[in-house]
Design an enzyme around this catalytic site. Structure first.
Site, mmCIF file in Angstrom:
data_model
loop_
_atom_site.group_PDB
_atom_site.id
_atom_site.type_symbol
_atom_site.label_atom_id
_atom_site.label_comp_id
_atom_site.label_asym_id
_atom_site.label_seq_id
_atom_site.Cartn_x
_atom_site.Cartn_y
_atom_site.Cartn_z
ATOM 1 N N THR A 291 0.999 -1.300 -0.141
ATOM 2 C CA THR A 291 -0.070 0.036 -0.148
ATOM 3 C C THR A 291 0.883 1.118 -0.087
ATOM 4 O O THR A 291 0.554 2.413 -0.470
ATOM 5 C CB THR A 291 -0.882 0.056 1.109
ATOM 6 O OG1 THR A 291 -1.697 -1.080 1.154
ATOM 7 C CG2 THR A 291 -1.991 1.299 1.442
ATOM 8 N N SER B 24 1.750 -7.419 -0.921
ATOM 9 C CA SER B 24 2.358 -8.381 0.362
ATOM 10 C C SER B 24 1.851 -9.914 0.131
ATOM 11 O O SER B 24 2.730 -10.879 0.605
ATOM 12 C CB SER B 24 2.450 -7.715 1.306
ATOM 13 O OG SER B 24 1.329 -7.722 2.303
ATOM 14 N N THR C 263 1.032 -4.560 4.175
ATOM 15 C CA THR C 263 0.722 -4.692 5.491
ATOM 16 C C THR C 263 0.290 -6.171 5.893
ATOM 17 O O THR C 263 0.331 -6.667 6.936
ATOM 18 C CB THR C 263 -0.127 -3.723 6.317
ATOM 19 O OG1 THR C 263 -1.379 -3.700 5.415
ATOM 20 C CG2 THR C 263 0.391 -2.526 6.285
#
Length: 333
Positions: free
Chosen positions: A15, A64, A98
């Site tokens: 992000t 991720s 994240t």
């Protein structure tokens, strides 16, 4: 000549690097497929030049969920190369999505070969969003990596002005800014403007100097997680065993128990030579060492979350398969 500390910034995407459709796109921004490389992120946040001499390092800009062992291995090597190429390097910051940030942070905290501060940073809102946290999080991470007080604390995670230990931190909310928390013990410190302040340190051992060297490994031993729930009957456990799992982590009911049929399947797996670790889905608290677990050779996960217990078990299996030795590793790291 710059008098600012030199900090390397490795961009892996997430992000922090994402560009949405417009400034109000804070949820579906990955649909654009636009992610910035390290130097492009720094260009968007010129304030970084006021806090450090930043060395941008391109890696690959991905979300991720696509990051795992091969990236951990590459990042270990890359950090080693950067430390060798820049003897005056004060620290390293890794930008990361994240979703799996806590897993990469913990894996690196067990496998890095450098003694520099390494800080993982992400954001909850894309860099293109109104009131994005990406810029200030990055500045705070750079300040933390550059701070002499950060040395010797293991891999750190910095978001929302808070400094967390890689072993203890977990993502607790999908979209809230205060998502990263350490449920049992709280933050290590805080970043208030230019001030990096520490109030405690994590006591468990961490890299460098661990027995876990992944630099030349092709893969980690397969370790799967079985999630417990009412009426769980062991189907997942047996499927993982059939798939060739060398280890299974049980995300058990608190305080580290499973329904009877699930417990039977776990005992069968342990008897067959599969390393079994008992964790809990509760998110905090220590799984106690009990007669029941010991009688089946099942190792308690201490207070590690299932996803982190999986990482430690996989790494541990590269050096031992003995249940007593595995238990000692879980009590040490």
């Amino acid at each position: 000549m710059s008098t600012l500390p030199k900090v390397a910034f490795i961009g892996t995407g997430g992000t922090l690097s994402s560009v949405g459709r417009d400034s109000l796109d804070i949820l579906d921004y990955t649909a654009t497929g636009r992610r910035l490389e390290a130097e492009e992120i720094l260009a968007r946040v010129p304030e970084t030049r006021a806090v450090a001499e930043v060395v941008p390092v391109r890696y690959r800009a991905v979300t991720s969920p696509g990051i795992g062992f091969s990236d951990w291995r590459t990042l270990v090597r890359l950090c080693e190369e950067l430390a060798g190429a820049h003897p005056d390097l004060a620290g390293i910051v890794i930008g990361h999505g994240t979703a799996t940030l806590e897993e990469t942070a913990y894996a690196l905290s067990l496998t890095l070969t450098v003694d520099l501060p390494v800080v993982l940073v992400g954001s909850q809102r894309p860099i293109s969003a109104l009131s994005s946290d990406a810029g200030l999080n990055l500045v705070a991470a750079l300040r933390t990596a550059a701070a002499p007080e950060s040395r010797g604390r293991g891999v750190l995670v910095v978001l929302n002005d808070e400094i967390q230990a890689a072993r203890e931190v977990t993502k607790t909310s999908v979209t809230r800014m205060q998502t990263f928390r350490s449920p049992d013990f709280g933050v290590l410190g805080q970043v208030d403007g230019e001030h990096v302040r520490y109030y405690r340190r994590s006591e468990r051992r961490h890299a460098p100097g661990t027995p876990f060297d992944i630099r030349t490994l092709d893969a980690l031993p397969r370790v799967d997680i079985s999630y417990a729930y009412a009426d769980a009957d062991g189907t997942a456990v047996r499927a993982f065993a059939a798939a060739g799992a060398r280890g299974i982590v049980s995300a058990g009911l608190a305080p580290g128990m499973t329904p009877p049929a699930e417990a039977e399947a776990l005992a069968e797996a342990a008897a067959a030579g599969i390393a079994v670790v008992q964790s809990t889905r509760a998110g905090s608290g220590v799984v106690p060492s009990t007669v029941r677990l010991a009688s089946h050779g099942i190792v308690p996960a201490d207070n590690l979350t299932p996803q982190k217990a999986r990482i430690l078990l996989a790494l541990a299996l590269t050096v031992t398969r003995d249940p007593d030795a595995l238990a000692e590793i879980f009590a040490t790291y």
